[in-house]
Design an enzyme around this catalytic site. Structure first.
Site, short mmCIF file in Angstrom:
data_model
loop_
_atom_site.label_atom_id
_atom_site.label_comp_id
_atom_site.label_asym_id
_atom_site.label_seq_id
_atom_site.Cartn_x
_atom_site.Cartn_y
_atom_site.Cartn_z
CE LYS A 209 140.67 100.22 43.86
NZ LYS A 209 141.76 99.24 43.72
CB SER B 189 141.73 96.78 46.82
OG SER B 189 142.40 97.35 45.71
CB SER C 112 143.77 95.47 43.56
OG SER C 112 144.00 95.21 44.92
N1 GLN Z 1 145.67 92.26 48.01
C1 GLN Z 1 146.90 92.97 47.89
C2 GLN Z 1 147.13 93.83 49.10
O1 GLN Z 1 146.30 93.84 49.96
C3 GLN Z 1 146.91 93.76 46.62
C4 GLN Z 1 146.22 95.04 46.71
C5 GLN Z 1 146.24 95.81 45.44
O2 GLN Z 1 146.61 95.30 44.39
N2 GLN Z 1 145.89 97.06 45.55
O3 GLN Z 1 148.12 94.48 49.21
#
Ligand code: GLN
Length: 493
Positions: free
Chosen positions: A76, A157, A181
């Site tokens: 990532k 994400s 995410s």
């Molecule tokens: N979807 C969540 C957010 O937008 C989690 C993001 C994540 O886990 N990095 O904050």
């Protein structure tokens, strides 16, 4: 070559000389080119990747044996990789080439892994669909039966990592999970994804979003691969003051062990309001655990509804502080046009950050500002404490693990996601944020297909540092779900 190889199949193939690490790398690089429209990778350095594979071949020939020797992984784009661009998919970091390697990626390299490249993600890991990336959306390789022409998101994400694994553009990938995410994209993409206990993986060299919640975790095709990956990624690191100094067991050795007599909590707060399809899937997962000898125990976690609002105060608050350093002076890309120092800061940040990131910075700054601090931030921290206590007193004093669905929905359309309100998007995390807020480990395991032919995942939440319990039970679910066969039935692009 079989595209959907697992880590142990790769290791076996390399040892028996069925294929070399270079051949494997060439194979994936050509697939990445073929499927470039999926937009899974944002940075590739083919020469470097092939050189790393060549070195792995030499080490194998010399008799070396490491858990990931010669295994091609995707990373990532939020893990700093020495000499390779690390952008967190933000324009503001578009020119950042780290001088150092993150601890997690260094651990993987030390175990012999070879990196293919960096994967797409929501900007600074803020999102649930990968559409906030400055490199554009990334696509799920699957389609709905009812709408085979509609492109879908892989979740977020860690969307690029999920697409890369689901499309067989790598063997496995790293992700990060602040509120879901790793697990939500795993559920959307028919993969296994685990967020370990807070502190198990070092955060050193990971681009920070919300430091008290961020954890690295793997996205893989099967539970065994997740166990192998996590063992390599985890470990004490003095460079991260929140790193836990605990023994990392051989998680894979727990797979196949009996789970008879284990107590699995079913919390009504996680099932009330589930749609019929989710409910049917959840009931099936429960029955698999009963068949394996588990005892289901009804529990109630009354703080559950408060986790999401608390998350959307704590995470933006920390993000606003973490992202303050990107100002065109200390860090990050500087705006080209400005007349004075104020404009330098303003223009660099206005041009460098995308809309969702700006929304979080504004929210975070607001909840931390004098006059609102106690009303929002302090209150959110109190709720966090209540949630932690609730898990301790009303779940883990009675059960070993909690079973829930991972996501309230399956993958949605790319177009649809651009029209969603921010709050609708935030609701994707309704079942996943709780474990981040409490620092607990949680896994998503593919459990079956929706009526429309898309992957659905179930989640197991464990007590602190009980990843071994999670892997043991996740493996039972995986065998019962037989998702490898179901994967063949999905409409692929
Ligand atoms: N979807 C969540 C957010 O937008 C989690 C993001 C994540 O886990 N990095 O904050």
């Amino acid at each position: 070559m079989k595209a959907d190889l697992t880590i142990s199949e790769v290791r076996k193939g390399l040892k028996t000389r069925e294929f070399s690490a270079v051949e494997l790398m060439q194979y994936f690089l050509s697939r990445i080119e073929q499927y470039s429209a999926l937009n899974a990778y944002v940075t590739l350095d083919t020469e470097k990747a092939l050189a790393a594979a060549k070195e792995a071949d030499e080490r194998i020939a010399a008799g070396e044996d490491l858990p990931l020797l010669g295994v091609p992984l995707a990373i990532k784009d939020l893990f700093c990789t020495k000499g390779m661009k690390t952008t967190a998919c933000s324009k503001i970091l578009s020119e950042f080439v780290p001088e150092y390697e993150s601890t997690v990626t260094q651990n993987l390299l030390d175990d012999g892994a070879v990196f293919i490249g960096k994967t797409n993600m929501d900007e600074f890991a803020m999102g649930s669909s990968n559409i906030t990336s400055c490199f554009g959306a990334c696509f799920l390789p699957y389609r709905k039966k009812s709408a085979p022409d509609v492109p879908l998101v892989p979740g977020g994400s860690s969307g690029g990592s999920a697409t890369a694994v689901a499309s067989d553009l790598c063997i496995a990938a790293t992700g990060s999970d602040t509120g879901g995410s790793v697990r939500q994209p795993a559920a959307f993409s028919g993969l296994v994804g685990i967020k370990p206990t807070y502190g198990l993986c070092s955060r050193w060299g990971m681009v920070a979003f919300a430091s008290s919640l961020d954890q690295a975790g793997p996205l893989t095709k099967c539970v065994e691969d997740a166990a192998i990956m996590l063992r390599s990624m985890a470990g004490y690191d003095p460079k991260d003051s929140t790193s836990a100094n605990v023994e990392i067991p051989d998680y894979a050795s727990f797979l196949g062990q009996s789970i008879k007599g284990m107590k699995i909590g079913i919390a009504k707060e996680y099932t009330d309001g589930l749609n019929n399809e989710n409910m049917a899937m959840f009931e099936r997962a429960k029955s698999w655990l009963v068949d394996a000898g588990c005892e289901l125990v009804d529990i109630s976690l009354k703080t559950t509804p408060y986790a999401l609002p608390a998350y959307y105060i704590i995470a933006p608050a920390e993000a606003s502080s973490n992202l303050a350093r990107y100002d065109g002076v200390r860090y990050s890309k500087r705006a080209e046009h400005y007349d004075n120092i104020d404009e330098l800061y303003t223009n660099s940040r206005s041009e460098g950050f995308g809309e969702e990131v700006k929304r979080r910075i504004l929210t975070g700054t607001y909840v931390l500002s004098a006059g609102y601090y106690d009303a929002y931030y302090t209150k959110a921290l109190k709720i966090q404490k209540m949630i932690k206590d609730d898990f301790r007193d009303n779940a883990f004093s009675k059960v070993d693990l909690i079973l829930t669905m991972t996501s309230p929905n399956t993958a949605f359309g790319v177009e649809e996601s651009t029209q969603m309100s921010p709050t609708d998007m935030y609701l994707n995390d309704i079942f996943t944020v709780n474990s981040n807020i409490a620092g607990l480990p949680a896994i998503s395991v593919p459990a079956g297909l929706s009526n429309d032919g898309l992957p659905m995942g179930v989640q197991l939440i464990g007590n602190h540092f009980r990843e071994c319990d999670i892997f043991k039970v996740a493996h039972v679910l995986e065998v019962a779900a037989n998702f490898f066969d179901k994967r063949q039935k999905i409409i692929k692009i």
